[in-house]
Design a protein around this motif. Structure first.
Motif, PDB file in Angstrom:
ATOM      1  N   THR A  68       0.832  -1.206   0.000  1.00  0.00           N
ATOM      2  CA  THR A  68       0.000   0.000   0.000  1.00  0.00           C
ATOM      3  C   THR A  68       0.867   1.257   0.000  1.00  0.00           C
ATOM      4  N   ALA A  69       1.870   1.266   0.854  1.00  0.00           N
ATOM      5  CA  ALA A  69       2.751   2.436   0.920  1.00  0.00           C
ATOM      6  C   ALA A  69       3.534   2.587  -0.387  1.00  0.00           C
ATOM      7  N   THR A  70       4.053   1.473  -0.889  1.00  0.00           N
ATOM      8  CA  THR A  70       4.889   1.527  -2.091  1.00  0.00           C
ATOM      9  C   THR A  70       4.088   1.940  -3.317  1.00  0.00           C
ATOM     10  N   ARG A  71       2.902   1.389  -3.465  1.00  0.00           N
ATOM     11  CA  ARG A  71       2.128   1.711  -4.669  1.00  0.00           C
ATOM     12  C   ARG A  71       1.660   3.161  -4.652  1.00  0.00           C
ATOM     13  N   THR A  72       1.444   3.712  -3.467  1.00  0.00           N
ATOM     14  CA  THR A  72       1.030   5.117  -3.399  1.00  0.00           C
ATOM     15  C   THR A  72       2.173   6.012  -3.875  1.00  0.00           C
ATOM     16  N   GLY A  73       3.380   5.690  -3.429  1.00  0.00           N
ATOM     17  CA  GLY A  73       4.542   6.436  -3.907  1.00  0.00           C
ATOM     18  C   GLY A  73       4.768   6.227  -5.392  1.00  0.00           C
ATOM     19  N   ALA A  74       4.667   4.981  -5.831  1.00  0.00           N
ATOM     20  CA  ALA A  74       4.920   4.660  -7.239  1.00  0.00           C
ATOM     21  C   ALA A  74       3.925   5.377  -8.147  1.00  0.00           C
ATOM     22  N   THR A  75       2.654   5.412  -7.728  1.00  0.00           N
ATOM     23  CA  THR A  75       1.621   6.046  -8.554  1.00  0.00           C
ATOM     24  C   THR A  75       1.855   7.554  -8.650  1.00  0.00           C
ATOM     25  N   ALA A  76       2.236   8.159  -7.532  1.00  0.00           N
ATOM     26  CA  ALA A  76       2.523   9.594  -7.559  1.00  0.00           C
ATOM     27  C   ALA A  76       3.702   9.867  -8.495  1.00  0.00           C
ATOM     28  N   ALA A  77       4.691   8.990  -8.467  1.00  0.00           N
ATOM     29  CA  ALA A  77       5.842   9.187  -9.349  1.00  0.00           C
ATOM     30  C   ALA A  77       5.448   9.034 -10.813  1.00  0.00           C
ATOM     31  N   VAL A  78       4.529   8.117 -11.101  1.00  0.00           N
ATOM     32  CA  VAL A  78       4.026   7.983 -12.474  1.00  0.00           C
ATOM     33  C   VAL A  78       3.333   9.283 -12.881  1.00  0.00           C
ATOM     34  N   ALA A  79       2.525   9.828 -11.984  1.00  0.00           N
ATOM     35  CA  ALA A  79       1.866  11.109 -12.273  1.00  0.00           C
ATOM     36  C   ALA A  79       2.921  12.188 -12.529  1.00  0.00           C
ATOM     37  N   SER A  80       3.961  12.218 -11.687  1.00  0.00           N
ATOM     38  CA  SER A  80       5.012  13.230 -11.858  1.00  0.00           C
ATOM     39  C   SER A  80       5.756  13.046 -13.181  1.00  0.00           C
ATOM     40  N   ARG A  81       5.933  11.795 -13.585  1.00  0.00           N
ATOM     41  CA  ARG A  81       6.638  11.531 -14.845  1.00  0.00           C
ATOM     42  C   ARG A  81       5.934  12.217 -16.022  1.00  0.00           C
ATOM     43  N   ALA A  84       5.937  14.389   7.051  1.00  0.00           N
ATOM     44  CA  ALA A  84       7.100  13.486   7.067  1.00  0.00           C
ATOM     45  C   ALA A  84       6.744  12.143   7.707  1.00  0.00           C
ATOM     46  N   GLY A  85       5.464  11.803   7.653  1.00  0.00           N
ATOM     47  CA  GLY A  85       5.018  10.520   8.205  1.00  0.00           C
ATOM     48  C   GLY A  85       5.310   9.379   7.238  1.00  0.00           C
ATOM     49  N   ARG A  86       4.725   8.247   7.562  1.00  0.00           N
ATOM     50  CA  ARG A  86       4.978   7.011   6.837  1.00  0.00           C
ATOM     51  C   ARG A  86       4.880   7.155   5.310  1.00  0.00           C
ATOM     52  N   GLN A  87       3.844   7.868   4.843  1.00  0.00           N
ATOM     53  CA  GLN A  87       3.629   7.956   3.391  1.00  0.00           C
ATOM     54  C   GLN A  87       4.708   8.769   2.678  1.00  0.00           C
ATOM     55  N   SER A  88       5.388   9.645   3.412  1.00  0.00           N
ATOM     56  CA  SER A  88       6.387  10.487   2.743  1.00  0.00           C
ATOM     57  C   SER A  88       7.601   9.655   2.307  1.00  0.00           C
ATOM     58  N   TYR A  89       7.847   8.543   2.976  1.00  0.00           N
ATOM     59  CA  TYR A  89       9.028   7.732   2.660  1.00  0.00           C
ATOM     60  C   TYR A  89       8.969   7.198   1.231  1.00  0.00           C
ATOM     61  N   THR A  90       7.797   6.692   0.848  1.00  0.00           N
ATOM     62  CA  THR A  90       7.707   6.120  -0.502  1.00  0.00           C
ATOM     63  C   THR A  90       7.535   7.213  -1.554  1.00  0.00           C
ATOM     64  N   GLN A  91       6.998   8.387  -1.170  1.00  0.00           N
ATOM     65  CA  GLN A  91       7.004   9.510  -2.118  1.00  0.00           C
ATOM     66  C   GLN A  91       8.450   9.848  -2.462  1.00  0.00           C
TER      67      GLN A  91
END
Lengths: 320, 320
Positions: free
Chosen positions: B105-118, B133-140
């Protein structure tokens, strides 16, 4: 903390039918009292079969069953229906257990039908008719044998091999192979077939019969002549599901039955808000489609017994 | 046959961010091509938290994530969000694996945001602002570091301890603690807070910024001043979810934003049916609510790698 992994073999060891019947009855009572939560099933249909997500909560308990129906599986040596249930702590969401729910699905279906029979069948019922001798008939048999003094169980299936296998599996129960008409002329009749055209004729059904209509579980399926429903007190587990995919779905669509004719839900009957059988000559029908509280109720049983008895695999699953 | 049980530790070992980004991008493309299935999430709300069943199918893949959100958990030493994913063979329904999906869940949220950024951020983006800077920021962070040459990552959180912890976790990345305004004045901004009132002001956002709005995941939550949305090209993962629970939900309800203003879905952008960034001075916003195909896409990665590399527990789970 840790998560228990409870295999099908473990579930079979931990579940017993009398406890399952009590657990299901309690769940329907909790549901009627507004103490259950059960969002609609979420369906996913693929080429070879479909999947359903069935979440539910009861007091102190929450879980989700993920179950498939793949009709082509038996030819590949796999069950048509398999299921996995995730069982969580409602207070934290922690996954306390992941358990096989293939056994739970079969057991709760039998247990729920037996609960319906407890309230709707004549208390002096002593013959049981099983129409269909497949996998689902086994738990119909064990559940009814737990509640009724069965003097004869009449088994019909178009496959003689299936009948023989069922009879051989229960050497201590009074099972006999029977023609369809004879099985239908029993005090309690359970229909557990996958047919899409009515198989059971109204003329075979005696006054005072209770029928558990189990087989119809999708749009277009029906096992009973609609005229049976028209003259019976029909009880459903869930009116919406029954209307979409239960025994009443085809007669409703054809205008041969109206949903306003449904007498009650099983929850209303179990909680006493509506009376069960009052007339020894009435025909009653329970239209079973299966609801997630049944699964979660049995999951609670399995989990608590697994904790007491041990022997299941425990794993740090969520811990980093 | 047997079922793999893949713990969080195993998932962490098997998942890598560059592969996750590719897998998510492919999933959005398959979705846009009509080759995905994703029924609406099924929600179950209890006193202390809620649960969501998220089934999805992609070509050759089907699974269901069952995820909780319990805001009181950190005080009890447990993650707010935990998840279990059941991964099945679409052809038979057989449960090939049960895996922890907390990491997924954490990884896919970061990955999806990066796809959007791409597709939406300027290709020469070299500063990243992390608001929260909580848990979700790590995968972003790890997802964007995999795609962009980051010269400075500006981290803001109202808790200095959280900022320090994040910075200390990535000694090789150019992280600095920053005021909110400075973090917002970055080429790419990821908002990953649980706030219910807008935190990011329009006046801080520079022309050409891309914002991934991650935090709003329930009705009543928002992180950005609605005037930012009004002048930005807004892309959603799922319009229905975003309207109900994403960054746009509050502005929509207040009449400050119209759903007809949404520019595109991420699937349309990824598949090329609508262009991504064309104007170096435009502000773009990706409103992320999380969709089940992201989870199933990563589950496929994890499962396939687990089969190749071994080391995961394999159990006769369904077998009698």
């Amino acid at each position: 903390m840790a998560t228990l992994f409870i295999t099908r073999k473990d579930v079979g060891r931990l579940l017993d039918m009398p406890a399952a019947i009590k657990a299901v009855e309690r769940a329907f009572r909790e549901w009627d009292g507004g103490r259950a939560q059960m969002p609609p099933k979420s369906y996913l249909s693929l080429d070879k079969g479909d999947f359903r997500a069935m979440p539910a909560a009861l007091p102190g308990v929450v879980g989700m069953k993920w179950v498939n129906v793949h009709p082509g599986n038996p030819a590949r040596g796999l069950p048509t229906v398999m299921a996995v249930l995730v069982y969580n702590d409602p207070a934290t969401g922690y996954p306390l257990a992941v358990m096989d729910a293939t056994e739970i699905t079969a057991t709760r279906t039998g247990a729920t039908a037996a609960v319906a029979s407890r309230y709707l069948a004549r208390t002096d019922s002593h013959t049981l008719g099983l129409i269909g001798a497949g996998r689902q008939s086994y738990t119909q048999l064990t559940a009814h044998a737990a509640l009724f003094k069965l003097e004869q169980v009449r088994v019909y299936d178009r496959s003689g091999g299936a009948v023989k296998k069922l009879i051989d599996s229960f050497p201590r129960l009074p099972l006999v192979e029977a023609p369809l008409e004879a099985a239908a002329a029993s005090d309690i009749v359970c229909t557990v077939t996958p047919v899409r055209k009515p198989l059971v004729k109204k003329e075979w059904i005696l006054p005072g019969t209770h029928i558990n209509a189990i087989g119809a579980d999708a749009a277009g399926k029906e096992e009973l002549e609609p005229s049976i429903l028209n003259q019976a007190a029909v009880v459903v587990d869930n009116l919406e599901q029954a209307s979409a995919a239960g025994e009443i779905n085809v007669p409703l669509k054809k205008g041969l039955y109206k949903s306003s004719q449904v007498y009650a839900t099983l929850a209303e009957i179990v909680s006493g808000r509506k009376p069960g059988r009052r007339d020894s000559r009435a025909v009653t029908v329970f239209d079973s489609t299966g609801v997630a509280i049944e699964d979660v109720a049995l999951a609670r049983l399995v989990y608590e017994k697994a904790c007491r008895e041990g022997g299941c695999l425990s794993l740090d699953f969520i811990e980093g």
